[in-house]
Design a protein around this motif. Sequence first.
Motif, PDB file in Angstrom:
ATOM      1  N   LEU A  36       0.829  -1.203   0.000  1.00 37.73           N
ATOM      2  CA  LEU A  36       0.000   0.000   0.000  1.00 37.73           C
ATOM      3  C   LEU A  36       0.864   1.253   0.000  1.00 37.73           C
ATOM      4  CD1 LEU A  36      -3.020   0.401   0.038  1.00 37.73           C
ATOM      5  CD2 LEU A  36      -2.906   0.648   2.502  1.00 37.73           C
ATOM      6  N   LEU A  37       1.881   1.228   0.837  1.00 35.07           N
ATOM      7  CA  LEU A  37       2.746   2.418   0.937  1.00 35.07           C
ATOM      8  C   LEU A  37       3.539   2.613  -0.344  1.00 35.07           C
ATOM      9  CD1 LEU A  37       2.772   4.189   3.397  1.00 35.07           C
ATOM     10  CD2 LEU A  37       5.071   3.417   3.839  1.00 35.07           C
ATOM     11  N   LEU A  44       1.485   8.410  -6.862  1.00 36.11           N
ATOM     12  CA  LEU A  44       1.648   9.872  -6.774  1.00 36.11           C
ATOM     13  C   LEU A  44       2.700  10.336  -7.768  1.00 36.11           C
ATOM     14  CD1 LEU A  44       1.413  10.675  -2.963  1.00 36.11           C
ATOM     15  CD2 LEU A  44      -0.261  11.080  -4.739  1.00 36.11           C
ATOM     16  N   GLY A 236      -0.001  18.657   7.529  1.00 38.60           N
ATOM     17  CA  GLY A 236      -0.937  17.972   6.664  1.00 38.60           C
ATOM     18  C   GLY A 236      -2.380  18.365   6.883  1.00 38.60           C
ATOM     19  N   THR A 238      -5.836  19.950   6.656  1.00 36.15           N
ATOM     20  CA  THR A 238      -6.423  20.522   5.444  1.00 36.15           C
ATOM     21  C   THR A 238      -7.590  21.452   5.708  1.00 36.15           C
ATOM     22  OG1 THR A 238      -5.928  18.394   4.461  1.00 36.15           O
ATOM     23  CG2 THR A 238      -7.253  19.907   3.174  1.00 36.15           C
ATOM     24  N   PHE A 291       3.790  15.069   0.950  1.00 35.41           N
ATOM     25  CA  PHE A 291       4.090  13.718   1.427  1.00 35.41           C
ATOM     26  C   PHE A 291       5.555  13.634   1.845  1.00 35.41           C
ATOM     27  CE2 PHE A 291       4.948   9.146   0.115  1.00 35.41           C
ATOM     28  CZ  PHE A 291       4.377   8.611   1.254  1.00 35.41           C
ATOM     29  N   THR A 294       6.214  15.781   5.122  1.00 39.31           N
ATOM     30  CA  THR A 294       5.748  15.138   6.353  1.00 39.31           C
ATOM     31  C   THR A 294       6.560  13.881   6.646  1.00 39.31           C
ATOM     32  OG1 THR A 294       4.054  14.043   5.044  1.00 39.31           O
ATOM     33  CG2 THR A 294       3.378  15.955   6.285  1.00 39.31           C
ATOM     34  N   LEU A 295       6.981  13.191   5.581  1.00 41.88           N
ATOM     35  CA  LEU A 295       7.804  12.001   5.786  1.00 41.88           C
ATOM     36  C   LEU A 295       9.096  12.365   6.498  1.00 41.88           C
ATOM     37  CD1 LEU A 295       7.462   9.053   4.978  1.00 41.88           C
ATOM     38  CD2 LEU A 295       8.949   9.470   3.034  1.00 41.88           C
ATOM     39  N   ASN A 298       8.374  13.236  10.131  1.00 41.69           N
ATOM     40  CA  ASN A 298       8.056  12.061  10.947  1.00 41.69           C
ATOM     41  C   ASN A 298       9.275  11.182  11.182  1.00 41.69           C
ATOM     42  OD1 ASN A 298       5.279  12.291  11.621  1.00 41.69           O
ATOM     43  ND2 ASN A 298       4.808  11.981   9.470  1.00 41.69           N
ATOM     44  N   ARG A 302      10.990  10.005  14.697  1.00 33.29           N
ATOM     45  CA  ARG A 302      11.371   8.618  14.979  1.00 33.29           C
ATOM     46  C   ARG A 302      12.836   8.534  15.429  1.00 33.29           C
ATOM     47  NH1 ARG A 302       9.761   4.278  15.715  1.00 33.29           N
ATOM     48  NH2 ARG A 302       8.034   5.552  16.387  1.00 33.29           N
TER      49      ARG A 302
ATOM     50  N   ASP B 180       4.520   3.142  11.147  1.00 39.03           N
ATOM     51  CA  ASP B 180       4.771   4.478  11.700  1.00 39.03           C
ATOM     52  C   ASP B 180       4.725   5.537  10.617  1.00 39.03           C
ATOM     53  OD1 ASP B 180       4.964   3.870  14.319  1.00 39.03           O
ATOM     54  OD2 ASP B 180       7.107   3.454  14.276  1.00 39.03           O
ATOM     55  N   VAL B 181       5.378   5.239   9.483  1.00 40.01           N
ATOM     56  CA  VAL B 181       5.370   6.198   8.375  1.00 40.01           C
ATOM     57  C   VAL B 181       3.940   6.453   7.912  1.00 40.01           C
ATOM     58  CG1 VAL B 181       5.995   6.510   5.960  1.00 40.01           C
ATOM     59  CG2 VAL B 181       7.668   5.652   7.570  1.00 40.01           C
ATOM     60  N   MET B 182       3.180   5.354   7.808  1.00 41.38           N
ATOM     61  CA  MET B 182       1.821   5.455   7.297  1.00 41.38           C
ATOM     62  C   MET B 182       0.936   6.284   8.217  1.00 41.38           C
ATOM     63  SD  MET B 182      -0.063   2.114   5.973  1.00 41.38           S
ATOM     64  CE  MET B 182      -1.665   2.132   5.265  1.00 41.38           C
ATOM     65  N   GLY B 184       1.689   8.800   9.657  1.00 40.71           N
ATOM     66  CA  GLY B 184       1.959  10.224   9.487  1.00 40.71           C
ATOM     67  C   GLY B 184       1.494  10.765   8.151  1.00 40.71           C
ATOM     68  N   ILE B 185       0.884   9.923   7.315  1.00 41.28           N
ATOM     69  CA  ILE B 185       0.417  10.402   6.007  1.00 41.28           C
ATOM     70  C   ILE B 185      -0.710  11.405   6.212  1.00 41.28           C
ATOM     71  CG2 ILE B 185      -0.825   9.744   3.925  1.00 41.28           C
ATOM     72  CD1 ILE B 185       0.626   7.239   3.768  1.00 41.28           C
ATOM     73  N   PRO B 186      -0.602  12.608   5.646  1.00 41.18           N
ATOM     74  CA  PRO B 186      -1.701  13.557   5.757  1.00 41.18           C
ATOM     75  C   PRO B 186      -2.932  13.021   5.048  1.00 41.18           C
ATOM     76  CG  PRO B 186       0.290  14.630   4.953  1.00 41.18           C
ATOM     77  CD  PRO B 186       0.545  13.169   4.916  1.00 41.18           C
ATOM     78  N   SER B 187      -4.115  13.338   5.591  1.00 39.67           N
ATOM     79  CA  SER B 187      -5.335  12.743   5.051  1.00 39.67           C
ATOM     80  C   SER B 187      -5.533  13.128   3.590  1.00 39.67           C
ATOM     81  CB  SER B 187      -6.534  13.173   5.886  1.00 39.67           C
ATOM     82  OG  SER B 187      -6.664  14.568   5.874  1.00 39.67           O
ATOM     83  N   ILE B 188      -5.107  14.334   3.219  1.00 41.31           N
ATOM     84  CA  ILE B 188      -5.334  14.758   1.841  1.00 41.31           C
ATOM     85  C   ILE B 188      -4.465  13.952   0.877  1.00 41.31           C
ATOM     86  CG2 ILE B 188      -3.629  16.629   1.811  1.00 41.31           C
ATOM     87  CD1 ILE B 188      -6.654  17.774   0.449  1.00 41.31           C
ATOM     88  N   VAL B 189      -3.288  13.536   1.354  1.00 41.11           N
ATOM     89  CA  VAL B 189      -2.420  12.716   0.498  1.00 41.11           C
ATOM     90  C   VAL B 189      -3.049  11.341   0.288  1.00 41.11           C
ATOM     91  CG1 VAL B 189      -0.169  11.625   0.324  1.00 41.11           C
ATOM     92  CG2 VAL B 189      -0.344  13.960   1.131  1.00 41.11           C
ATOM     93  N   VAL B 218      -6.731   3.768   4.387  1.00 43.21           N
ATOM     94  CA  VAL B 218      -5.295   4.082   4.427  1.00 43.21           C
ATOM     95  C   VAL B 218      -4.962   4.795   5.737  1.00 43.21           C
ATOM     96  CG1 VAL B 218      -3.466   5.463   3.381  1.00 43.21           C
ATOM     97  CG2 VAL B 218      -5.038   4.195   1.937  1.00 43.21           C
TER      98      VAL B 218
END
Lengths: 315, 359
Positions: A36-37, A44, A236, A238, A291, A294-295, A298, A302, B180-182, B184-189, B218
């Motif tokens: 999924l990721l 994108l 993020g 909105t 994306f 924010t990555l 984050n 971590r 963990d990465v997931m 942090g995904i912004p909802s709009i993304v 997601v």
Amino acid sequence: MNASAPAEVKMKVKVRRGDRVFATSTVVAGSLILALLAATAIFLVVESLPALSANPKLLPGAPANVWAYVAPLAFGTVWAGLLAMLIALPLSIGIALFITHYAPRRIAQALGYVIDLLAAVPSVVFGLWGIAVLAPAVLPLYDWLVKTLGWIPLFTGPVSATGRTILTAAIVLAVMVIPIITALCREVFLQTPVLHEEAALALGATRLEMIQVAVLPFGRSGIISAAMLGLGRALGETMAVALVLSPALVINFALLTSNNPSTIASNIALTFNEATGIGLNALVTTGLVLFVITLIVNLGARYAVNRRKAFSGAN
Amino acid sequence: MAVTGAGPIVNSLTAGKLPKGAPWMLLIGSWIVLGIVFLFVQLSHGTTTFNLVGSLFFGTVLFDVLIYVVSYLVEGVRRARDRLLTALVATAFIVALLPLVSLLYTVLSKGIARFDPTFFSESMRNIVGPGGGALHAIIGTLEITAFATLISVPIGLMTAIYLVEYGRGALARSITFLVDVMSGIPSIVAGLFVFALFALLVGPAVRNGAMGAIALSVLMIPIVVRSSGEILKLVPNELREASYALGVPKWLTVLKIVLPTSAPGIITGIMLAIARVIGETAPLLLVSGFTQSVNYDLFSERMMTLPVFVYQSYVAQGLHAEDDINRAWAGALTLILIVMVLNLVARLIARFFAPKLGR
């Protein structure tokens, strides 16, 4: 102990079918997350490629190139996020200290729930509140700031007539991330070794000095990672920004004017349903930039947490 | 000690200290002072209504200054700084409460106007002006959230089981990291991702409820993985070992021992995850679109949801702006009530059905 183990009995390990099916399905579920990721990143990128190679004249606002379109938005995103953190971080640390070290034990947990209630409010409701209540309420304050502190570049006029400025958006963002940062700081502060605190108090420290020498040094990296996670959330966010801010595609540090930089997320929400063709691809490109930002934030959080694990010998 | 002479006896333990109730009296005093100031402002027609929030906020700030000065004069600089910090952290708490109280009050007072049976029994089809409701949005929210839960819970729960019961080595580590990465995904993304996916597969103009549900899942999967993982770790190893000792295979041990023991915690986590995504607006605005009519079919045509309804009613005000705004606030009130009830029930389940572990 008479060690009369059954010698040399070769057990043939039989994997039951149920075990195999169950174990495999858990692995599949876990791998789905990987897929999924990866899919998120790939799709994108694929959808944003047309915007990168297209004639920039076709992009919204006809900028020199696609990065000239992305830059003001990326600036607005980071600027609003940083402003929100400037407001939210001291407040959150204060609230976390209040709940863990000052409030009476009996009501401390209830107070924690009250702050958590803030996290339960949907962002669109925060947006409505910001536009209908907060913006008019802070307008007199903005007037006063521009009149008395207008010589500072941040507070230059003319003041926005609606109060829907980047500072108002930052205040709403701050309110939204306070519960997140507070919850993490609370956990870190609660982990402070009680012996450290009692030792400080026994040496005659006041509560302030105890917090200075025992609680804050212990929680420093926890606070940093909490702040970065909060920042990731603020970047993020909105709908609150989309509702509160009246945007213009500019890079502008002034806090109180009606000429505000927009954020990536709110720009997507506001223009997505009218966009067509290459404009859509440009929006996906900005989403990709968001994306990545924010990555990075984050991952920074971590990293801070992991460093703390290595160094805190106390727990 | 050695208090001689005729003077009043000084208690050396409390000398040089403020009396016990002093801070409270100072606090209430400064609130009253600022209340009077704002009352004068109101009387001199500076504002139309009494500024309660302002007087509380500036009263608390005045208290911070006063307590420092008073304590500095009586108790010295160390105690004064201590009292200042106490006052400041209390101020921080009060400052954070102000928006919460203001928000709840605003939503309640403005939303109650249209919080009537019509709001829950009619859609916006052919409605101009007063009347109409959010039935189409409520149906959409329920269906999309239910479908998102249907996707996320099996994936999330199985992943958590893998991470806690099976996962060792590189795959488990990378999944933990990516969860963990997931998160942090912004909802709009997440919304953009689903849009990009369907744009490539079907075409850029497609909008339906299922896309919204995928976008929400997601966001929801990492929350479910994390919360249920935490709970599964709490199950004592003795229970698993006792089960193995009786010859029960591993998968049955997980299904019949571990999961039932942790069920209340997992359900709490799932409900909190639902509460978190049910208010999401941005991805649904992108991929589920908006409509005025009831649509029961997740897989065709646009579908309205409650958060989008609130946003759309407020942003796209028509000729009868008043009615649109009232509907927006009523929608906001409904949304807050749903989220609060979910949170409350989740916490009650966690409290009353929690397994009694250990001591």
